[in-house]
Scaffold this motif. Sequence first.
Motif, PDB file in Angstrom:
ATOM      1  N   THR A 114      41.745  19.686  -7.887  1.00  0.00           N
ATOM      2  CA  THR A 114      42.967  20.480  -7.952  1.00  0.00           C
ATOM      3  C   THR A 114      42.810  21.758  -7.135  1.00  0.00           C
ATOM      4  O   THR A 114      41.710  22.320  -7.041  1.00  0.00           O
ATOM      5  CB  THR A 114      43.300  20.857  -9.405  1.00  0.00           C
ATOM      6  OG1 THR A 114      42.210  21.600  -9.983  1.00  0.00           O
ATOM      7  CG2 THR A 114      43.552  19.604 -10.236  1.00  0.00           C
ATOM      8  N   SER A 116      44.346  25.452  -7.050  1.00  0.00           N
ATOM      9  CA  SER A 116      45.135  26.384  -7.854  1.00  0.00           C
ATOM     10  C   SER A 116      46.092  27.179  -6.979  1.00  0.00           C
ATOM     11  O   SER A 116      45.989  27.190  -5.746  1.00  0.00           O
ATOM     12  CB  SER A 116      44.210  27.330  -8.618  1.00  0.00           C
ATOM     13  OG  SER A 116      43.473  28.136  -7.715  1.00  0.00           O
ATOM     14  N   ASP A 117      47.016  27.876  -7.630  1.00  0.00           N
ATOM     15  CA  ASP A 117      47.992  28.670  -6.896  1.00  0.00           C
ATOM     16  C   ASP A 117      47.348  29.804  -6.112  1.00  0.00           C
ATOM     17  O   ASP A 117      47.907  30.268  -5.113  1.00  0.00           O
ATOM     18  CB  ASP A 117      49.031  29.248  -7.869  1.00  0.00           C
ATOM     19  CG  ASP A 117      49.916  28.161  -8.466  1.00  0.00           C
ATOM     20  OD1 ASP A 117      50.018  27.085  -7.842  1.00  0.00           O
ATOM     21  OD2 ASP A 117      50.491  28.387  -9.549  1.00  0.00           O
ATOM     22  N   ASP A 118      46.180  30.260  -6.581  1.00  0.00           N
ATOM     23  CA  ASP A 118      45.489  31.321  -5.845  1.00  0.00           C
ATOM     24  C   ASP A 118      44.507  30.767  -4.811  1.00  0.00           C
ATOM     25  O   ASP A 118      43.665  31.502  -4.274  1.00  0.00           O
ATOM     26  CB  ASP A 118      44.750  32.265  -6.797  1.00  0.00           C
ATOM     27  CG  ASP A 118      43.804  31.535  -7.744  1.00  0.00           C
ATOM     28  OD1 ASP A 118      43.772  30.289  -7.693  1.00  0.00           O
ATOM     29  OD2 ASP A 118      43.114  32.203  -8.520  1.00  0.00           O
ATOM     30  N   ASN A 122      38.971  23.154  -7.539  1.00  0.00           N
ATOM     31  CA  ASN A 122      38.183  22.825  -8.727  1.00  0.00           C
ATOM     32  C   ASN A 122      38.136  21.313  -8.915  1.00  0.00           C
ATOM     33  O   ASN A 122      39.085  20.600  -8.565  1.00  0.00           O
ATOM     34  CB  ASN A 122      38.791  23.467  -9.981  1.00  0.00           C
ATOM     35  CG  ASN A 122      38.612  24.974 -10.002  1.00  0.00           C
ATOM     36  OD1 ASN A 122      37.561  25.486 -10.367  1.00  0.00           O
ATOM     37  ND2 ASN A 122      39.663  25.702  -9.597  1.00  0.00           N
ATOM     38  N   SER A 143      48.027  19.893  -6.046  1.00  0.00           N
ATOM     39  CA  SER A 143      48.461  21.267  -6.277  1.00  0.00           C
ATOM     40  C   SER A 143      49.892  21.238  -6.806  1.00  0.00           C
ATOM     41  O   SER A 143      50.541  20.178  -6.838  1.00  0.00           O
ATOM     42  CB  SER A 143      48.391  22.087  -4.991  1.00  0.00           C
ATOM     43  OG  SER A 143      49.431  21.726  -4.098  1.00  0.00           O
ATOM     44  N   ASN A 144      50.381  22.380  -7.210  1.00  0.00           N
ATOM     45  CA  ASN A 144      51.770  22.462  -7.678  1.00  0.00           C
ATOM     46  C   ASN A 144      52.761  22.212  -6.561  1.00  0.00           C
ATOM     47  O   ASN A 144      53.950  22.010  -6.815  1.00  0.00           O
ATOM     48  CB  ASN A 144      52.022  23.837  -8.311  1.00  0.00           C
ATOM     49  CG  ASN A 144      51.277  24.023  -9.617  1.00  0.00           C
ATOM     50  OD1 ASN A 144      51.038  23.052 -10.349  1.00  0.00           O
ATOM     51  ND2 ASN A 144      50.890  25.256  -9.927  1.00  0.00           N
ATOM     52  N   GLY A 177      35.754  26.601  -8.476  1.00  0.00           N
ATOM     53  CA  GLY A 177      36.362  27.824  -7.958  1.00  0.00           C
ATOM     54  C   GLY A 177      36.020  28.079  -6.506  1.00  0.00           C
ATOM     55  O   GLY A 177      35.895  29.236  -6.076  1.00  0.00           O
ATOM     56  N   ARG A 179      36.653  28.389  -2.604  1.00  0.00           N
ATOM     57  CA  ARG A 179      37.781  28.686  -1.720  1.00  0.00           C
ATOM     58  C   ARG A 179      37.616  27.908  -0.420  1.00  0.00           C
ATOM     59  O   ARG A 179      36.633  28.097   0.296  1.00  0.00           O
ATOM     60  CB  ARG A 179      37.868  30.178  -1.418  1.00  0.00           C
ATOM     61  CG  ARG A 179      39.134  30.545  -0.617  1.00  0.00           C
ATOM     62  CD  ARG A 179      39.311  32.042  -0.504  1.00  0.00           C
ATOM     63  NE  ARG A 179      39.518  32.645  -1.829  1.00  0.00           N
ATOM     64  CZ  ARG A 179      40.677  32.667  -2.464  1.00  0.00           C
ATOM     65  NH1 ARG A 179      41.751  32.085  -1.905  1.00  0.00           N
ATOM     66  NH2 ARG A 179      40.786  33.244  -3.635  1.00  0.00           N
TER      67      ARG A 179
END
Length: 353
Positions: A114, A116-118, A122, A143-144, A177, A179
Amino acid sequence: MIPDTIIVETTRRIFRDLADPQTVHNSTDESWCVPLWSALVDAGLTLAWCAEDKGGAGASLVDGFAIQRVVGEFATPIPLAETLLASWLLDQVKIKPPTGRMTVAPVDDKMELTLSDDGLLNGVAERVPFARQSDHIVVIADSNDGSKIAIVHSDACALSYGHNLAGESRDRVSFDGVRPAQVATDSNRVYATKLKLMGATMRAMQMTGAIEKILNMCVVYTQERIAFGRPIAKFQVIQHNLAIMAGELAAALAATGAAASAFTNNANSMNQIVLNVASAKIRVGEAANEVCAIAHQLHGAIGFTQEHILHCYSHRLWSWRDEYGNEAIWAVLLGKNISAHGPDELWPSLTAA
Protein backbone atom coordinates in the motif's frame (compact mmCIF):
# COMPACT_ATOMS: atom_id res chain seq x y z
CA MET A 1 7.30 -11.90 -35.64
CA ILE A 2 10.96 -12.94 -35.91
CA PRO A 3 13.41 -11.43 -33.40
CA ASP A 4 16.31 -9.29 -34.58
CA THR A 5 19.18 -11.69 -35.25
CA ILE A 6 21.80 -9.05 -34.41
CA ILE A 7 20.33 -8.49 -30.94
CA VAL A 8 20.15 -12.21 -30.20
CA GLU A 9 23.67 -12.94 -31.44
CA THR A 10 25.12 -9.94 -29.61
CA THR A 11 23.57 -11.16 -26.37
CA ARG A 12 24.78 -14.71 -26.94
CA ARG A 13 28.30 -13.53 -27.80
CA ILE A 14 28.57 -11.47 -24.61
CA PHE A 15 27.40 -14.37 -22.46
CA ARG A 16 29.64 -16.82 -24.31
CA ASP A 17 32.70 -14.63 -23.81
CA LEU A 18 32.06 -13.52 -20.22
CA ALA A 19 29.68 -16.01 -18.60
CA ASP A 20 30.51 -19.55 -19.61
CA PRO A 21 28.13 -21.63 -17.43
CA GLN A 22 30.80 -24.05 -16.21
CA THR A 23 33.19 -21.20 -15.35
CA VAL A 24 30.49 -19.29 -13.48
CA HIS A 25 29.42 -22.44 -11.67
CA ASN A 26 32.98 -23.17 -10.52
CA SER A 27 33.67 -19.57 -9.47
CA THR A 28 34.15 -18.95 -5.75
CA ASP A 29 33.09 -15.28 -5.96
CA GLU A 30 31.11 -12.96 -8.24
CA SER A 31 34.05 -11.21 -9.90
CA TRP A 32 32.80 -12.51 -13.25
CA CYS A 33 29.63 -10.43 -12.89
CA VAL A 34 31.19 -6.96 -13.17
CA PRO A 35 32.58 -7.21 -16.73
CA LEU A 36 29.49 -9.12 -17.86
CA TRP A 37 27.04 -6.50 -16.63
CA SER A 38 29.21 -3.69 -18.00
CA ALA A 39 29.20 -5.30 -21.44
CA LEU A 40 25.42 -5.77 -21.34
CA VAL A 41 24.94 -2.11 -20.39
CA ASP A 42 27.29 -0.90 -23.11
CA ALA A 43 25.37 -2.95 -25.67
CA GLY A 44 22.07 -1.41 -24.51
CA LEU A 45 20.64 -4.80 -23.58
CA THR A 46 19.67 -4.04 -19.97
CA LEU A 47 17.17 -1.39 -21.12
CA ALA A 48 16.34 -2.92 -24.47
CA TRP A 49 12.58 -2.51 -23.95
CA CYS A 50 12.80 1.11 -22.86
CA ALA A 51 12.20 3.95 -25.31
CA GLU A 52 15.27 5.67 -26.71
CA ASP A 53 14.36 9.03 -25.16
CA LYS A 54 14.38 7.26 -21.77
CA GLY A 55 17.88 5.89 -22.28
CA GLY A 56 16.84 2.54 -23.76
CA ALA A 57 17.23 0.81 -27.11
CA GLY A 58 13.56 0.89 -28.13
CA ALA A 59 13.63 -2.80 -29.06
CA SER A 60 10.43 -4.67 -29.80
CA LEU A 61 8.82 -6.98 -27.26
CA VAL A 62 9.80 -9.96 -29.41
CA ASP A 63 13.45 -8.86 -29.34
CA GLY A 64 13.36 -8.48 -25.56
CA PHE A 65 11.88 -11.92 -25.09
CA ALA A 66 14.61 -13.33 -27.34
CA ILE A 67 17.19 -11.80 -24.99
CA GLN A 68 15.50 -13.55 -22.07
CA ARG A 69 15.70 -16.86 -23.89
CA VAL A 70 19.49 -16.40 -24.11
CA VAL A 71 19.53 -15.69 -20.36
CA GLY A 72 17.97 -19.11 -19.82
CA GLU A 73 20.39 -20.70 -22.26
CA PHE A 74 23.37 -19.66 -20.12
CA ALA A 75 21.73 -20.09 -16.68
CA THR A 76 23.57 -17.03 -15.39
CA PRO A 77 22.45 -15.79 -11.95
CA ILE A 78 22.07 -12.10 -12.79
CA PRO A 79 18.88 -9.99 -12.91
CA LEU A 80 18.99 -9.19 -16.63
CA ALA A 81 15.52 -10.56 -17.34
CA GLU A 82 14.17 -8.80 -14.24
CA THR A 83 15.84 -5.51 -15.25
CA LEU A 84 14.22 -5.78 -18.66
CA LEU A 85 10.83 -6.40 -17.08
CA ALA A 86 11.25 -3.53 -14.62
CA SER A 87 12.30 -1.10 -17.35
CA TRP A 88 9.30 -2.13 -19.46
CA LEU A 89 6.94 -1.46 -16.56
CA LEU A 90 8.51 1.93 -15.84
CA ASP A 91 8.35 2.82 -19.53
CA GLN A 92 4.59 2.15 -19.51
CA VAL A 93 4.12 5.05 -17.07
CA LYS A 94 6.76 7.33 -18.57
CA ILE A 95 9.30 6.96 -15.78
CA LYS A 96 12.92 7.05 -16.90
CA PRO A 97 14.56 3.91 -15.50
CA PRO A 98 17.62 4.41 -13.29
CA THR A 99 20.99 2.97 -14.12
CA GLY A 100 22.01 -0.27 -12.50
CA ARG A 101 20.26 -3.53 -11.80
CA MET A 102 16.55 -3.71 -11.15
CA THR A 103 14.00 -6.29 -10.16
CA VAL A 104 10.22 -6.45 -9.84
CA ALA A 105 8.11 -7.56 -6.90
CA PRO A 106 6.00 -10.35 -8.44
CA VAL A 107 2.25 -9.83 -8.54
CA ASP A 108 0.67 -12.11 -5.94
CA ASP A 109 -2.94 -12.30 -4.78
CA LYS A 110 -1.69 -12.65 -1.21
CA MET A 111 0.68 -9.69 -1.41
CA GLU A 112 -0.58 -6.38 -0.05
CA LEU A 113 1.56 -3.36 -0.79
CA THR A 114 0.00 0.00 0.00
CA LEU A 115 1.03 3.56 -0.69
CA SER A 116 -0.22 5.98 1.96
CA ASP A 117 -1.49 9.47 1.26
CA ASP A 118 1.78 10.89 2.54
CA GLY A 119 3.71 8.82 0.00
CA LEU A 120 5.05 6.00 2.17
CA LEU A 121 5.12 2.40 1.03
CA ASN A 122 4.14 -0.40 3.41
CA GLY A 123 3.83 -4.16 3.10
CA VAL A 124 5.86 -7.27 2.39
CA ALA A 125 6.80 -8.88 -0.92
CA GLU A 126 7.79 -12.55 -0.83
CA ARG A 127 10.39 -14.24 -3.01
CA VAL A 128 11.50 -11.18 -4.97
CA PRO A 129 14.05 -12.34 -7.58
CA PHE A 130 17.58 -11.03 -7.06
CA ALA A 131 16.48 -8.37 -4.57
CA ARG A 132 19.84 -8.38 -2.80
CA GLN A 133 21.74 -8.04 -6.10
CA SER A 134 19.53 -5.21 -7.39
CA ASP A 135 19.89 -1.49 -6.89
CA HIS A 136 16.18 -0.77 -7.29
CA ILE A 137 12.91 -2.65 -6.86
CA VAL A 138 9.84 -1.77 -8.93
CA VAL A 139 6.48 -2.45 -7.28
CA ILE A 140 2.77 -2.04 -7.92
CA ALA A 141 1.02 -0.75 -4.80
CA ASP A 142 -2.57 0.07 -3.91
CA SER A 143 -3.47 3.62 -2.91
CA ASN A 144 -6.59 5.69 -2.37
CA ASP A 145 -6.05 6.96 -5.89
CA GLY A 146 -5.85 3.53 -7.50
CA SER A 147 -2.86 1.31 -8.30
CA LYS A 148 0.51 3.03 -8.43
CA ILE A 149 3.81 1.96 -9.91
CA ALA A 150 6.74 2.95 -7.72
CA ILE A 151 10.48 2.47 -7.75
CA VAL A 152 12.34 1.95 -4.49
CA HIS A 153 16.01 1.88 -3.50
CA SER A 154 16.83 -1.67 -2.38
CA ASP A 155 18.95 -0.46 0.53
CA ALA A 156 15.92 1.38 1.96
CA CYS A 157 14.14 -1.96 2.50
CA ALA A 158 14.63 -4.77 4.98
CA LEU A 159 15.70 -7.96 3.22
CA SER A 160 15.45 -11.52 4.48
CA TYR A 161 17.59 -13.70 2.26
CA GLY A 162 16.10 -16.69 0.53
CA HIS A 163 16.74 -18.71 -2.60
CA ASN A 164 15.08 -21.05 -5.04
CA LEU A 165 16.03 -24.64 -5.78
CA ALA A 166 18.81 -23.48 -8.10
CA GLY A 167 20.33 -21.20 -5.47
CA GLU A 168 19.17 -17.98 -7.14
CA SER A 169 18.18 -15.16 -4.79
CA ARG A 170 14.51 -15.09 -3.87
CA ASP A 171 14.33 -12.63 -0.99
CA ARG A 172 11.62 -11.42 1.35
CA VAL A 173 11.40 -7.64 1.11
CA SER A 174 9.75 -5.56 3.83
CA PHE A 175 8.58 -2.07 2.98
CA ASP A 176 8.06 -0.43 6.37
CA GLY A 177 7.32 3.23 5.79
CA VAL A 178 9.69 3.35 2.82
CA ARG A 179 9.53 6.46 0.66
CA PRO A 180 9.81 5.53 -3.04
CA ALA A 181 12.38 7.25 -5.20
CA GLN A 182 9.62 7.93 -7.72
CA VAL A 183 5.91 7.18 -8.13
CA ALA A 184 3.92 7.19 -11.36
CA THR A 185 1.26 9.88 -11.41
CA ASP A 186 -0.94 7.99 -13.86
CA SER A 187 -3.31 5.75 -11.89
CA ASN A 188 -5.96 5.32 -14.58
CA ARG A 189 -4.48 2.11 -15.97
CA VAL A 190 -4.02 -1.14 -14.09
CA TYR A 191 -0.78 -2.93 -14.90
CA ALA A 192 -0.92 -5.83 -12.45
CA THR A 193 -2.48 -8.21 -14.99
CA LYS A 194 -0.05 -7.17 -17.72
CA LEU A 195 2.89 -7.61 -15.36
CA LYS A 196 1.79 -11.14 -14.52
CA LEU A 197 1.40 -11.96 -18.21
CA MET A 198 4.77 -10.46 -19.09
CA GLY A 199 6.44 -12.22 -16.16
CA ALA A 200 4.97 -15.58 -17.12
CA THR A 201 6.16 -15.13 -20.71
CA MET A 202 9.58 -14.10 -19.44
CA ARG A 203 9.95 -17.27 -17.39
CA ALA A 204 8.63 -19.43 -20.25
CA MET A 205 11.23 -17.89 -22.56
CA GLN A 206 14.03 -18.55 -20.09
CA MET A 207 12.83 -22.12 -19.69
CA THR A 208 12.85 -22.63 -23.45
CA GLY A 209 16.46 -21.45 -23.60
CA ALA A 210 17.41 -23.85 -20.81
CA ILE A 211 15.57 -26.75 -22.49
CA GLU A 212 17.45 -26.16 -25.73
CA LYS A 213 20.76 -26.10 -23.86
CA ILE A 214 19.95 -29.37 -22.08
CA LEU A 215 19.09 -31.04 -25.39
CA ASN A 216 22.40 -29.94 -26.90
CA MET A 217 24.25 -31.20 -23.81
CA CYS A 218 22.55 -34.57 -24.12
CA VAL A 219 23.37 -34.89 -27.82
CA VAL A 220 27.05 -34.19 -27.14
CA TYR A 221 27.22 -36.47 -24.11
CA THR A 222 25.55 -39.46 -25.79
CA GLN A 223 28.00 -39.18 -28.68
CA GLU A 224 30.96 -39.20 -26.29
CA ARG A 225 29.78 -41.81 -23.77
CA ILE A 226 30.93 -45.27 -24.81
CA ALA A 227 29.11 -48.44 -23.78
CA PHE A 228 29.58 -51.92 -25.21
CA GLY A 229 32.17 -50.58 -27.61
CA ARG A 230 30.15 -47.78 -29.21
CA PRO A 231 28.63 -44.37 -28.37
CA ILE A 232 25.33 -44.74 -26.56
CA ALA A 233 23.84 -42.38 -29.17
CA LYS A 234 23.93 -45.37 -31.53
CA PHE A 235 21.37 -47.25 -29.43
CA GLN A 236 17.80 -46.93 -30.62
CA VAL A 237 16.35 -46.26 -27.17
CA ILE A 238 18.73 -43.31 -26.72
CA GLN A 239 17.82 -41.96 -30.14
CA HIS A 240 14.16 -42.29 -29.22
CA ASN A 241 14.65 -40.30 -26.02
CA LEU A 242 16.58 -37.58 -27.84
CA ALA A 243 13.76 -37.38 -30.38
CA ILE A 244 11.24 -36.92 -27.55
CA MET A 245 13.34 -34.10 -26.13
CA ALA A 246 13.57 -32.44 -29.55
CA GLY A 247 9.79 -32.67 -29.90
CA GLU A 248 9.31 -31.07 -26.49
CA LEU A 249 11.66 -28.24 -27.46
CA ALA A 250 9.78 -27.68 -30.73
CA ALA A 251 6.50 -27.46 -28.84
CA ALA A 252 8.01 -25.04 -26.32
CA LEU A 253 9.41 -22.84 -29.10
CA ALA A 254 6.05 -22.72 -30.86
CA ALA A 255 4.17 -21.89 -27.67
CA THR A 256 6.54 -19.16 -26.50
CA GLY A 257 6.76 -17.71 -29.99
CA ALA A 258 2.98 -17.37 -30.09
CA ALA A 259 2.93 -15.81 -26.63
CA ALA A 260 5.59 -13.24 -27.51
CA SER A 261 3.87 -12.34 -30.77
CA ALA A 262 0.48 -12.01 -29.07
CA PHE A 263 1.63 -8.88 -27.23
CA THR A 264 2.30 -7.21 -30.58
CA ASN A 265 -0.23 -8.79 -32.94
CA ASN A 266 -3.11 -8.73 -30.43
CA ALA A 267 -2.15 -5.74 -28.29
CA ASN A 268 -5.78 -4.70 -27.93
CA SER A 269 -7.14 -8.18 -27.28
CA MET A 270 -6.51 -9.30 -23.70
CA ASN A 271 -8.35 -12.53 -24.49
CA GLN A 272 -5.77 -13.52 -27.11
CA ILE A 273 -2.83 -12.53 -24.92
CA VAL A 274 -4.14 -14.54 -21.98
CA LEU A 275 -4.84 -17.57 -24.18
CA ASN A 276 -1.35 -17.58 -25.67
CA VAL A 277 0.55 -16.81 -22.47
CA ALA A 278 -1.38 -19.40 -20.46
CA SER A 279 -0.83 -22.00 -23.17
CA ALA A 280 2.89 -21.23 -23.25
CA LYS A 281 3.39 -21.41 -19.49
CA ILE A 282 1.50 -24.71 -19.33
CA ARG A 283 3.19 -26.31 -22.33
CA VAL A 284 6.71 -25.19 -21.46
CA GLY A 285 6.24 -26.40 -17.89
CA GLU A 286 5.25 -29.82 -19.17
CA ALA A 287 8.20 -29.85 -21.57
CA ALA A 288 10.60 -28.94 -18.75
CA ASN A 289 9.39 -31.88 -16.67
CA GLU A 290 9.84 -34.35 -19.53
CA VAL A 291 13.20 -33.00 -20.70
CA CYS A 292 14.74 -32.94 -17.21
CA ALA A 293 13.67 -36.52 -16.52
CA ILE A 294 15.18 -37.82 -19.76
CA ALA A 295 18.35 -35.72 -19.43
CA HIS A 296 19.13 -37.09 -15.99
CA GLN A 297 18.42 -40.62 -17.20
CA LEU A 298 20.82 -40.20 -20.10
CA HIS A 299 23.58 -38.73 -17.93
CA GLY A 300 23.13 -41.25 -15.14
CA ALA A 301 24.62 -40.54 -11.73
CA ILE A 302 27.07 -37.96 -13.07
CA GLY A 303 24.20 -35.60 -13.88
CA PHE A 304 23.26 -35.34 -10.20
CA THR A 305 26.72 -34.39 -8.98
CA GLN A 306 27.45 -30.85 -7.81
CA GLU A 307 30.34 -30.58 -10.26
CA HIS A 308 28.27 -31.30 -13.37
CA ILE A 309 26.50 -28.40 -15.02
CA LEU A 310 23.27 -30.31 -15.81
CA HIS A 311 21.73 -29.73 -12.38
CA CYS A 312 22.15 -25.96 -12.81
CA TYR A 313 19.66 -26.14 -15.67
CA SER A 314 17.27 -28.75 -14.29
CA HIS A 315 17.01 -26.97 -10.93
CA ARG A 316 16.28 -23.69 -12.67
CA LEU A 317 13.60 -25.29 -14.81
CA TRP A 318 11.94 -26.83 -11.76
CA SER A 319 12.06 -23.45 -10.02
CA TRP A 320 11.00 -21.24 -12.94
CA ARG A 321 7.97 -23.39 -13.79
CA ASP A 322 6.41 -22.38 -10.45
CA GLU A 323 7.13 -18.65 -10.75
CA TYR A 324 4.47 -16.30 -12.09
CA GLY A 325 2.05 -19.20 -11.78
CA ASN A 326 2.57 -22.93 -12.32
CA GLU A 327 0.77 -25.09 -14.88
CA ALA A 328 -2.21 -25.76 -12.61
CA ILE A 329 -2.83 -22.07 -11.96
CA TRP A 330 -2.61 -21.14 -15.61
CA ALA A 331 -4.76 -24.11 -16.64
CA VAL A 332 -7.56 -22.86 -14.39
CA LEU A 333 -7.17 -19.32 -15.71
CA LEU A 334 -7.15 -20.58 -19.31
CA GLY A 335 -10.30 -22.62 -18.73
CA LYS A 336 -12.10 -19.67 -17.15
CA ASN A 337 -11.04 -17.39 -19.98
CA ILE A 338 -12.32 -19.75 -22.67
CA SER A 339 -15.57 -20.44 -20.81
CA ALA A 340 -16.25 -16.73 -20.33
CA HIS A 341 -16.23 -16.15 -24.09
CA GLY A 342 -18.49 -19.07 -24.94
CA PRO A 343 -18.10 -22.02 -27.33
CA ASP A 344 -18.57 -19.95 -30.47
CA GLU A 345 -15.36 -18.02 -29.75
CA LEU A 346 -13.15 -21.04 -29.10
CA TRP A 347 -12.19 -21.84 -32.68
CA PRO A 348 -11.67 -18.20 -33.75
CA SER A 349 -9.44 -17.74 -30.68
CA LEU A 350 -7.35 -20.80 -31.48
CA THR A 351 -6.88 -19.84 -35.12
CA ALA A 352 -6.36 -16.09 -34.62
CA ALA A 353 -3.12 -14.77 -36.11
